[in-house]
Each structure stands twice: as C-alpha cells, then as structure tokens.
Design a protein around this motif. Structure first.
Motif, mmCIF file in Angstrom:
data_model
loop_
_atom_site.group_PDB
_atom_site.id
_atom_site.type_symbol
_atom_site.label_atom_id
_atom_site.label_comp_id
_atom_site.label_asym_id
_atom_site.label_seq_id
_atom_site.Cartn_x
_atom_site.Cartn_y
_atom_site.Cartn_z
ATOM 1 N N UNK A 24 -5.126 1.301 18.120
ATOM 2 C CA UNK A 24 -4.569 2.615 17.871
ATOM 3 C C UNK A 24 -4.842 3.054 16.438
ATOM 4 N N UNK A 25 -4.522 4.256 16.148
ATOM 5 C CA UNK A 25 -4.748 4.840 14.825
ATOM 6 C C UNK A 25 -3.643 4.379 13.878
ATOM 7 N N UNK A 26 -4.018 4.048 12.665
ATOM 8 C CA UNK A 26 -3.062 3.581 11.670
ATOM 9 C C UNK A 26 -2.373 4.786 11.022
ATOM 10 N N UNK A 27 -1.081 4.996 11.280
ATOM 11 C CA UNK A 27 -0.401 6.157 10.691
ATOM 12 C C UNK A 27 -0.192 6.024 9.193
ATOM 13 N N UNK A 28 -0.324 4.818 8.664
ATOM 14 C CA UNK A 28 -0.118 4.608 7.228
ATOM 15 C C UNK A 28 -1.244 5.176 6.382
ATOM 16 N N UNK A 29 -2.341 5.563 6.984
ATOM 17 C CA UNK A 29 -3.472 6.127 6.243
ATOM 18 C C UNK A 29 -3.513 7.655 6.301
ATOM 19 N N UNK A 30 -2.536 8.266 6.940
ATOM 20 C CA UNK A 30 -2.532 9.717 7.094
ATOM 21 C C UNK A 30 -1.592 10.330 6.058
ATOM 22 N N UNK A 31 -2.157 11.137 5.193
ATOM 23 C CA UNK A 31 -1.380 11.873 4.198
ATOM 24 C C UNK A 31 -2.194 13.080 3.776
ATOM 25 N N UNK A 32 -1.593 13.947 3.003
ATOM 26 C CA UNK A 32 -2.290 15.144 2.540
ATOM 27 C C UNK A 32 -1.870 16.366 3.322
ATOM 28 N N UNK A 33 -2.797 17.280 3.508
ATOM 29 C CA UNK A 33 -2.489 18.504 4.236
ATOM 30 C C UNK A 33 -2.692 18.261 5.730
ATOM 31 N N UNK A 34 -1.679 18.624 6.486
ATOM 32 C CA UNK A 34 -1.634 18.337 7.925
ATOM 33 C C UNK A 34 -1.415 19.643 8.672
ATOM 34 N N UNK A 35 -2.143 19.799 9.774
ATOM 35 C CA UNK A 35 -1.897 20.915 10.678
ATOM 36 C C UNK A 35 -1.442 20.330 12.005
ATOM 37 N N UNK A 46 -8.268 17.307 17.807
ATOM 38 C CA UNK A 46 -7.312 16.699 16.881
ATOM 39 C C UNK A 46 -7.654 15.247 16.594
ATOM 40 N N UNK A 47 -7.221 14.792 15.437
ATOM 41 C CA UNK A 47 -7.476 13.430 14.995
ATOM 42 C C UNK A 47 -6.635 12.424 15.767
ATOM 43 N N UNK A 48 -5.379 12.760 16.019
ATOM 44 C CA UNK A 48 -4.475 11.849 16.715
ATOM 45 C C UNK A 48 -3.400 12.655 17.432
ATOM 46 N N UNK A 49 -2.641 11.960 18.278
ATOM 47 C CA UNK A 49 -1.525 12.563 19.001
ATOM 48 C C UNK A 49 -0.238 11.937 18.489
ATOM 49 N N UNK A 50 0.720 12.778 18.127
ATOM 50 C CA UNK A 50 1.986 12.292 17.578
ATOM 51 C C UNK A 50 3.145 12.755 18.445
ATOM 52 N N UNK A 51 4.225 12.011 18.349
ATOM 53 C CA UNK A 51 5.472 12.350 19.032
ATOM 54 C C UNK A 51 6.550 12.453 17.970
ATOM 55 N N UNK A 52 7.323 13.541 18.014
ATOM 56 C CA UNK A 52 8.409 13.723 17.062
ATOM 57 C C UNK A 52 9.624 12.949 17.553
ATOM 58 N N UNK A 53 9.841 11.805 16.956
ATOM 59 C CA UNK A 53 10.923 10.906 17.358
ATOM 60 C C UNK A 53 12.249 11.416 16.805
ATOM 61 N N UNK A 54 13.266 11.579 17.674
ATOM 62 C CA UNK A 54 14.555 12.055 17.173
ATOM 63 C C UNK A 54 15.334 10.996 16.387
ATOM 64 N N UNK A 55 15.073 9.726 16.644
ATOM 65 C CA UNK A 55 15.770 8.645 15.954
ATOM 66 C C UNK A 55 14.870 8.025 14.890
ATOM 67 N N UNK A 56 15.423 7.822 13.715
ATOM 68 C CA UNK A 56 14.664 7.261 12.617
ATOM 69 C C UNK A 56 14.267 5.807 12.864
ATOM 70 N N UNK A 57 15.077 5.079 13.571
ATOM 71 C CA UNK A 57 14.848 3.649 13.773
ATOM 72 C C UNK A 57 13.608 3.349 14.616
ATOM 73 N N UNK A 58 13.206 4.262 15.478
ATOM 74 C CA UNK A 58 12.086 4.019 16.378
ATOM 75 C C UNK A 58 10.777 4.657 15.919
ATOM 76 N N UNK A 59 10.778 5.290 14.783
ATOM 77 C CA UNK A 59 9.578 5.978 14.287
ATOM 78 C C UNK A 59 8.654 5.005 13.569
ATOM 79 N N UNK A 60 7.346 5.227 13.725
ATOM 80 C CA UNK A 60 6.350 4.430 13.010
ATOM 81 C C UNK A 60 6.168 4.920 11.579
#
Length: 118
Positions: A24-35, A46-60
């Motif tokens: 999978x894609x490493x989310x730790x390398x994504x920063x800067x300007x995001x659309x 798109x570069x990757x697919x993300x899910x907006x997690x409502x709980x902080x504990x389960x987010x990558x």
C-alpha cells in the motif's frame, strides 16, 4: 553480427532483476499542498484513496490543516488547495473504508499531527 551462426554468443553477466515492493501507499510521505477529490469519475487521476476516519485511534495519519503552504513541510501537515492544478497530491476521498489505501483524521492540535508509529 548478432545473427552470425558461427560465432559464439557473447557472455552476459548475471544481473538480478530489481522488483519494486508491492504494498500500500505510505501515508507518512504525503505532505504539502493537497487536493481532495470527491468525484468518482476522476478517481483514476488521484494518487491514493483516503477515508476520513471519525475516531482518532483508528487513523493511520493525523492531519493538521495549515493556512500557509510553506508550513506544510512534514507528514501530517496539509495545505488544502482549492484547485487540483496547484496540488502536490490529489487524493480521492471515499466513504467506503474497505476501498481506502489509508485512513486520516483531522486534528486541531499542531503537535499531534503526523504518522502513527506502527
């Protein structure tokens, strides 16, 4: 000369094939300007697919929204652009958790932003 049947084939040294790691894609390398793209028709751009997690504990990745693009210089610091032409990364936002490459959660504190240690 390569088709000459009387000449021996040249010796080629053994070179191991390099294979890119599959995963999978490493989310730790994504920063800067995001659309953030929400149109399913443009998902393939798109570069990757993300899910907006409502709980902080389960987010990558814990994301802090920066107001200035210059301060979005580390993992988790994102400056969201209004147009996709000026973005460093285009990410598709899905509502299906199973289809996402990684999960993000927005935080209000700058010090909490970043990658979760695994």
């Amino acid at each position: 000369m390569a088709l000459n049947p009387f000449r021996a084939a040249p010796r080629v040294p053994f070179v191991a094939a390099t294979v890119a790691p599959v995963g999978s894609i490493d989310p730790c390398r994504i920063y800067g300007s995001i659309y953030l793209e929400t149109d399913p028709v443009r998902r393939s751009y798109c570069f990757a697919t993300v899910y907006l997690e409502p709980e902080e504990a389960f987010a990558d990745l814990l994301v802090y929204k920066e107001d200035n693009k210059l301060f979005a210089d580390k993992a988790g610091f994102w400056y969201q652009t209004p147009t996709r032409d000026f973005a460093d990364y285009m990410l598709y936002v899905t509502d299906n958790r199973a289809l996402a490459d990684f999960y993000i959660h927005y935080t209000d504190s700058r010090s909490f932003a970043g990658c979760r240690k695994q």
